[in-house]
Design an enzyme around this catalytic site. Structure first.
Site, mmCIF file in Angstrom:
data_model
loop_
_atom_site.group_PDB
_atom_site.id
_atom_site.type_symbol
_atom_site.label_atom_id
_atom_site.label_comp_id
_atom_site.label_asym_id
_atom_site.label_seq_id
_atom_site.Cartn_x
_atom_site.Cartn_y
_atom_site.Cartn_z
ATOM 1 N N ILE A 1 0.807 -1.189 0.000
ATOM 2 C CA ILE A 1 0.000 0.000 0.000
ATOM 3 C C ILE A 1 0.845 1.244 0.000
ATOM 4 O O ILE A 1 1.710 1.409 0.812
ATOM 5 C CB ILE A 1 -0.817 -0.063 1.259
ATOM 6 N N GLU A 2 0.572 2.108 -0.937
ATOM 7 C CA GLU A 2 1.285 3.377 -0.975
ATOM 8 C C GLU A 2 0.530 4.445 -0.211
ATOM 9 O O GLU A 2 1.063 5.514 0.067
ATOM 10 C CB GLU A 2 1.499 3.818 -2.417
ATOM 11 N N SER A 3 -0.717 4.188 0.088
ATOM 12 C CA SER A 3 -1.507 5.126 0.875
ATOM 13 C C SER A 3 -2.684 4.367 1.462
ATOM 14 O O SER A 3 -2.933 3.222 1.116
ATOM 15 C CB SER A 3 -2.001 6.287 0.001
#
Length: 311
Positions: free
Chosen positions: A137-139
């Site tokens: 997950i990048e965010s």
């Protein structure tokens, strides 16, 4: 198989589509070659050259280039509603009244690939676009994945097929979004993305930017004794912002890492399959070299071949 993959999208992948035949992939081998199919990244930047767009899935199972193919992506898999898939034009017909596509042609291709011993993995992707997505997950929220994997393992224990759980963190260590999951959950394969970051292979001799030994140590501490690290690479010159190297340099770098970290070395991961049509010679030579130069079923301390061909 579960896979967490980031950058283009950080993702989680489920290898619920394990091979029915004796698999080309082996968890004890250091010469596995993995790719992603379903996003046609080359075609996205070459709209006027459809002859070189990403082909049907089965086309990439005709030879022995790839051992695992990750289907990208499931873009929404929260706890309510049906999953949403995006295969970049390969499949667009939806079930009535839903956003879930029906893909009988891809289903037939999956069986073709499985019959040849190639693992097919469903990649769960997020990138912060939808709710409750992604493992790399990048965010967004990145909690709960260790428990999720534990529950999957419970289901896998009584299954008749082999399942693999893997993650695709970015090479900067520790990965901000996946670190807790990678430390606490059963991860078979770590597809570390050595591109789109300063920690790409061009900086292999820079101790401040390149930290492969940290990934090696992480794999050794994983709950599964056979956790492996894969070198994630762009399959073409524009497949990533950086990390694409000429073959002679790339082979030297890969052999250096394999020789120093052979006990956790699993092979390479290439983003993505669409570049195979336009950069076939490069991809084919690299895959063949990995398969002949890295060991499978033998002592990893004595590579099958340490020669590095010029290219």
């Amino acid at each position: 198989m579960i896979l967490f993959k980031p950058r283009h999208c950080t993702l989680l992948a489920l290898a619920v589509l394990a091979a029915a035949a004796s698999a080309a992939y082996s968890s004890t081998c250091a010469n596995n070659v993995v790719t992603y199919w379903g996003q046609n990244s080359w075609g996205g930047s070459h709209l006027n050259d459809p002859d070189h767009w990403e082909q049907d899935l089965a086309k990439y199972c005709q030879g022995d280039t790839f051992d695992i193919i990750n289907l990208s992506f499931v873009t929404n898999y929260n706890t309510s509603g049906l999953p949403v898939l995006n295969h970049a034009g390969h499949c667009e017909t939806r079930f009535n009244g839903t956003n879930t596509v029906t893909c009988p042609d891809i289903g037939a291709d999956i069986k073709t690939c499985q019959a040849k011993g190639i693992k097919i993995v469903l990649s769960l992707d997020g990138g912060g676009i939808y709710s409750y997505v992604d493992l790399d997950i990048e965010s967004g929220d990145h909690t709960g994945y260790a428990g999720f994997i534990s529950q999957l393992r419970t289901h896998f224990a009584s299954a008749s097929k082999q399942y693999v759980i893997s993650a695709a963190p970015q090479c900067a260590y520790p990965d901000y979004n996946l670190d807790s999951t990678l430390r606490n959950a059963w991860i078979d394969n770590n597809y570390v993305q050595f591109y789109n970051n300063p920690c790409n292979l061009a900086n292999i001799d820079n101790q401040w930017n390149f930290g492969y030994k940290s990934w090696d140590a992480l794999a050794k501490k994983n709950p599964t004794p056979d956790s492996k690290v894969y070198i994630g690479l762009p399959a073409g010159p524009a497949a990533a912002g950086n990390g694409y190297l000429k073959l002679s340099t790339l082979k030297t770098d890969i052999m250096q890492l394999y020789s120093n970290y052979s006990s956790t070395f699993g092979g390479i991961m290439l983003w993505d399959a669409s570049w195979y049509s336009s950069n076939r010679e490069y991809v084919q030579e690299l895959a063949t070299w990995v398969k002949t130069s890295m060991n499978c079923g033998a002592s990893a301390s004595t590579p099958a071949s340490s020669a590095v061909a010029s290219s």
